[in-house]
Write a protein that holds these residues in place. Structure first.
Motif, PDB file in Angstrom:
ATOM      1  N   PRO A  12       0.810  -1.222   0.000  1.00 30.06           N
ATOM      2  CA  PRO A  12       0.000   0.000   0.000  1.00 30.06           C
ATOM      3  C   PRO A  12       0.847   1.277   0.000  1.00 30.06           C
ATOM      4  CG  PRO A  12      -0.849  -1.567   1.595  1.00 30.06           C
ATOM      5  CD  PRO A  12       0.454  -2.115   1.098  1.00 30.06           C
ATOM      6  N   VAL A  15       1.537   3.384  -3.368  1.00 32.87           N
ATOM      7  CA  VAL A  15       0.719   4.486  -3.897  1.00 32.87           C
ATOM      8  C   VAL A  15       1.365   5.816  -3.529  1.00 32.87           C
ATOM      9  CG1 VAL A  15      -1.523   5.632  -3.863  1.00 32.87           C
ATOM     10  CG2 VAL A  15      -1.406   3.133  -3.879  1.00 32.87           C
ATOM     11  N   ALA A  16       1.754   5.964  -2.269  1.00 32.56           N
ATOM     12  CA  ALA A  16       2.419   7.204  -1.837  1.00 32.56           C
ATOM     13  C   ALA A  16       3.732   7.401  -2.576  1.00 32.56           C
ATOM     14  CB  ALA A  16       2.649   7.180  -0.328  1.00 32.56           C
ATOM     15  N   VAL A  19       2.937   8.440  -6.200  1.00 35.60           N
ATOM     16  CA  VAL A  19       2.474   9.826  -6.237  1.00 35.60           C
ATOM     17  C   VAL A  19       3.649  10.789  -6.067  1.00 35.60           C
ATOM     18  CG1 VAL A  19       1.138  11.534  -4.920  1.00 35.60           C
ATOM     19  CG2 VAL A  19       0.105   9.359  -5.566  1.00 35.60           C
ATOM     20  N   LEU A  40      -4.629   0.221  -6.111  1.00 35.01           N
ATOM     21  CA  LEU A  40      -5.690   1.113  -6.587  1.00 35.01           C
ATOM     22  C   LEU A  40      -6.808   0.349  -7.303  1.00 35.01           C
ATOM     23  CD1 LEU A  40      -3.388   4.050  -7.612  1.00 35.01           C
ATOM     24  CD2 LEU A  40      -5.064   4.070  -5.738  1.00 35.01           C
ATOM     25  N   ALA A  43      -8.838  -1.041  -4.522  1.00 32.51           N
ATOM     26  CA  ALA A  43      -9.619   0.040  -3.908  1.00 32.51           C
ATOM     27  C   ALA A  43     -10.868   0.341  -4.742  1.00 32.51           C
ATOM     28  CB  ALA A  43      -8.761   1.292  -3.735  1.00 32.51           C
ATOM     29  N   ARG A  47     -14.704   0.096  -3.510  1.00 26.07           N
ATOM     30  CA  ARG A  47     -15.560   1.288  -3.551  1.00 26.07           C
ATOM     31  C   ARG A  47     -16.806   1.057  -4.399  1.00 26.07           C
ATOM     32  NH1 ARG A  47     -13.676   7.267  -5.227  1.00 26.07           N
ATOM     33  NH2 ARG A  47     -12.961   7.268  -3.078  1.00 26.07           N
ATOM     34  N   THR A  92      -5.374   8.714  -8.713  1.00 28.38           N
ATOM     35  CA  THR A  92      -4.882   9.655  -7.703  1.00 28.38           C
ATOM     36  C   THR A  92      -5.192  11.105  -8.060  1.00 28.38           C
ATOM     37  OG1 THR A  92      -2.676   9.745  -8.709  1.00 28.38           O
ATOM     38  CG2 THR A  92      -3.032   8.101  -6.950  1.00 28.38           C
ATOM     39  N   PRO A 120     -11.267  10.533  -8.282  1.00 32.23           N
ATOM     40  CA  PRO A 120     -10.106   9.744  -7.871  1.00 32.23           C
ATOM     41  C   PRO A 120     -10.402   8.879  -6.646  1.00 32.23           C
ATOM     42  CG  PRO A 120      -9.818  11.998  -7.135  1.00 32.23           C
ATOM     43  CD  PRO A 120     -11.113  11.953  -7.927  1.00 32.23           C
ATOM     44  N   LEU A 121      -9.584   7.858  -6.482  1.00 28.51           N
ATOM     45  CA  LEU A 121      -9.680   6.947  -5.336  1.00 28.51           C
ATOM     46  C   LEU A 121      -8.841   7.443  -4.175  1.00 28.51           C
ATOM     47  CD1 LEU A 121      -9.254   3.674  -7.377  1.00 28.51           C
ATOM     48  CD2 LEU A 121     -11.370   4.468  -6.314  1.00 28.51           C
ATOM     49  N   ALA A 122      -7.753   8.120  -4.485  1.00 27.19           N
ATOM     50  CA  ALA A 122      -6.819   8.648  -3.487  1.00 27.19           C
ATOM     51  C   ALA A 122      -6.208   9.920  -4.045  1.00 27.19           C
ATOM     52  CB  ALA A 122      -5.714   7.614  -3.211  1.00 27.19           C
ATOM     53  N   ARG A 123      -5.683  10.726  -3.171  1.00 28.65           N
ATOM     54  CA  ARG A 123      -5.027  11.963  -3.609  1.00 28.65           C
ATOM     55  C   ARG A 123      -3.576  11.955  -3.244  1.00 28.65           C
ATOM     56  NH1 ARG A 123      -7.955  15.319  -6.696  1.00 28.65           N
ATOM     57  NH2 ARG A 123     -10.130  15.108  -6.271  1.00 28.65           N
TER      58      ARG A 123
END
Length: 123
Positions: A12, A15-16, A19, A40, A43, A47, A92, A120-123
């Motif tokens: 996980p 992802v960070a 980005v 993602l 995710a 969702r 993202t 987006p799913l994440a920022r």
């Protein structure tokens, strides 16, 4: 179909890391891109559960999502396909769905093949 992972599973934190690379103007290393893609995709499946749309991000994974008619054999009627870098950017918030589709970076077919309301799913 679910995103395939190695025995240790996707990281996980990837992802960070992905980005951070994207925001610095770089392309993430393949292992980071692979894990970020899989995290993602999973995710998205969480969702928007369902089996009406298949999202493919070769070679790293695919998921079925979005409620509606279930697909069981052959090519699904609603398919979205893109490359891993575009997927991470979409998921993202670094690129907008409509722009990715218009540029050809995302290929979407079928009446339910629109993820604009899930991203987006994440920022």
């Amino acid at each position: 179909m679910t995103a395939r992972t190695r025995s240790r599973g996707p990281d996980p934190a990837a992802v960070a890391a992905a980005v951070a690379e994207l925001d610095a103007g770089a392309i993430p290393p393949a292992s980071v891109l692979r894990d970020a893609t899989r995290v993602l995709l999973n995710a998205l499946a969480e969702r928007a559960p369902g089996h009406a749309v298949e999202v493919r991000v070769p070679p790293y994974g695919a998921v079925q999502c979005i409620g509606g008619p279930r697909h069981t054999r052959g090519t699904p009627p609603n398919v979205i396909e893109t490359d891993p870098l575009t997927w991470v950017r979409l998921a993202t918030g670094r690129v907008v769905w409509a722009d990715a589709v218009a540029s050809g970076a995302v290929r979407a077919s079928g009446v339910r093949a629109d993820l604009s309301h899930e991203l987006p799913l994440a920022r």
